[in-house]
Motif scaffolding. Structure first.
Motif, PDB file in Angstrom:
ATOM      1  N   ALA A   1      39.054 -13.696 -33.790  1.00  0.00           N
ATOM      2  CA  ALA A   1      39.318 -12.311 -33.403  1.00  0.00           C
ATOM      3  C   ALA A   1      38.442 -12.011 -32.188  1.00  0.00           C
TER       4      ALA A   1
ATOM      5  N   TRP B   1      39.908  -1.586 -37.579  1.00  0.00           N
ATOM      6  CA  TRP B   1      41.017  -2.521 -37.719  1.00  0.00           C
ATOM      7  C   TRP B   1      41.170  -3.367 -36.461  1.00  0.00           C
ATOM      8  N   ASN B   2      41.437  -4.650 -36.671  1.00  0.00           N
ATOM      9  CA  ASN B   2      41.588  -5.563 -35.547  1.00  0.00           C
ATOM     10  C   ASN B   2      42.543  -6.686 -35.936  1.00  0.00           C
ATOM     11  N   THR B   3      43.164  -7.264 -34.927  1.00  0.00           N
ATOM     12  CA  THR B   3      44.064  -8.392 -35.155  1.00  0.00           C
ATOM     13  C   THR B   3      43.263  -9.693 -35.212  1.00  0.00           C
TER      14      THR B   3
ATOM     15  N   THR C   1      43.859 -14.058 -34.601  1.00  0.00           N
ATOM     16  CA  THR C   1      44.717 -15.154 -34.165  1.00  0.00           C
ATOM     17  C   THR C   1      44.552 -16.298 -35.157  1.00  0.00           C
TER      18      THR C   1
ATOM     19  N   ASP D   1      52.324 -11.390 -40.171  1.00  0.00           N
ATOM     20  CA  ASP D   1      52.713 -11.376 -38.761  1.00  0.00           C
ATOM     21  C   ASP D   1      51.487 -11.485 -37.854  1.00  0.00           C
ATOM     22  N   ALA D   2      51.731 -11.955 -36.633  1.00  0.00           N
ATOM     23  CA  ALA D   2      50.642 -12.147 -35.670  1.00  0.00           C
ATOM     24  C   ALA D   2      49.928 -10.836 -35.336  1.00  0.00           C
ATOM     25  N   GLY D   3      50.640  -9.709 -35.362  1.00  0.00           N
ATOM     26  CA  GLY D   3      50.041  -8.425 -35.013  1.00  0.00           C
ATOM     27  C   GLY D   3      49.390  -7.702 -36.171  1.00  0.00           C
ATOM     28  N   THR D   4      49.304  -8.344 -37.327  1.00  0.00           N
ATOM     29  CA  THR D   4      48.705  -7.713 -38.498  1.00  0.00           C
ATOM     30  C   THR D   4      47.226  -7.421 -38.257  1.00  0.00           C
ATOM     31  N   ARG D   5      46.786  -6.257 -38.723  1.00  0.00           N
ATOM     32  CA  ARG D   5      45.390  -5.859 -38.537  1.00  0.00           C
ATOM     33  C   ARG D   5      44.625  -5.924 -39.861  1.00  0.00           C
TER      34      ARG D   5
END
Length: 217
Positions: free
Chosen positions: A177, A128-130, A132, A144-148
């Motif tokens: 990413a 899992w990674n965020t 931009t 949301d910006a922090g969603t993975r």
């Protein structure tokens, strides 16, 4: 996540032998699409949306795609402004070329750029990674910006150098990413959208993202 109230749009998951088509089918059906897995030319051309999955090696995926006339289908749909979405290697083959183990393979050349090995301490990039999102992204709307999101890959496009050259045409929206270095995580370019990660394996976030795509069909 938005509730699955999207109108019943017809989506074809292109079955060319390289991709987890059943996971994609379930994820799209979950958010309200009428889904068919096929390589039939007429069905793929007439669907509201075409999803191109992909796993494995770039060269093998391109060989399978051409054998199924998928390159022709993608090109004809885009020429008519018909939506196409690529996932994972299904995104990578949309670029100009891929380089794996020193072997260069031509892609579909919808976007300039080379798919190359990721430069990171741990490869493959698995988990899992965020991301931009690009400014004004419709693909990531409501997230949301922090969603993975869930990634599984060892190769990526590490640079982006593409402008439309026409001020009347919107430039592609490119989301990024980072795993060891920045890489292209998603692109929105008119009727052609793509993600390096797997929406169908990304839980509620992936469902929202697929809903966002279907709502544009």
């Amino acid at each position: 996540m938005s509730s699955p109230t999207t109108s019943r749009k017809k989506v074809v998951v292109l079955d060319y032998g390289f991709g987890n088509v059943r996971s994609a089918e379930r994820a799209l059906a979950h958010v309200g699409a009428d889904v068919e897995i096929t390589r039939d030319y007429d069905a793929a051309m007439n669907a509201d949306g075409l999803l191109v999955p992909g796993v494995g090696a770039f060269a093998a995926c391109m060989q399978g795609l051409r054998a199924a006339r998928g390159d022709w289908i993608v090109g004809r749909r885009l020429a008519g402004g018909r939506p196409v979405m690529g996932i994972c290697v299904g995104m990578q083959i949309l670029f100009e070329r891929g380089v794996e183990h020193g072997v260069e393979t031509e892609g579909l050349d919808e976007w300039p750029g080379t798919v190359e090995p990721l430069k990171a301490d741990v490869v493959p990039h698995m988990g899992w990674n965020t991301v931009t999102p690009a400014e004004g992204s419709r693909l990531f709307a409501g997230l949301d910006a922090g969603t993975r999101y869930y990634f599984v890959h060892s190769y990526a496009v590490r640079t982006w150098d593409f402008e439309t050259g026409n001020p009347r045409i919107d430039a592609p929206k490119v989301s990024w990413a980072t795993h060891g270095e920045p890489f292209v995580a998603a692109v929105e370019n008119g009727p052609l959208w793509a993600t390096q990660f797997h929406p169908e394996k990304s839980g509620d976030a992936g469902a929202q993202l697929l809903t966002n795509w279907i709502e544009t069909l």
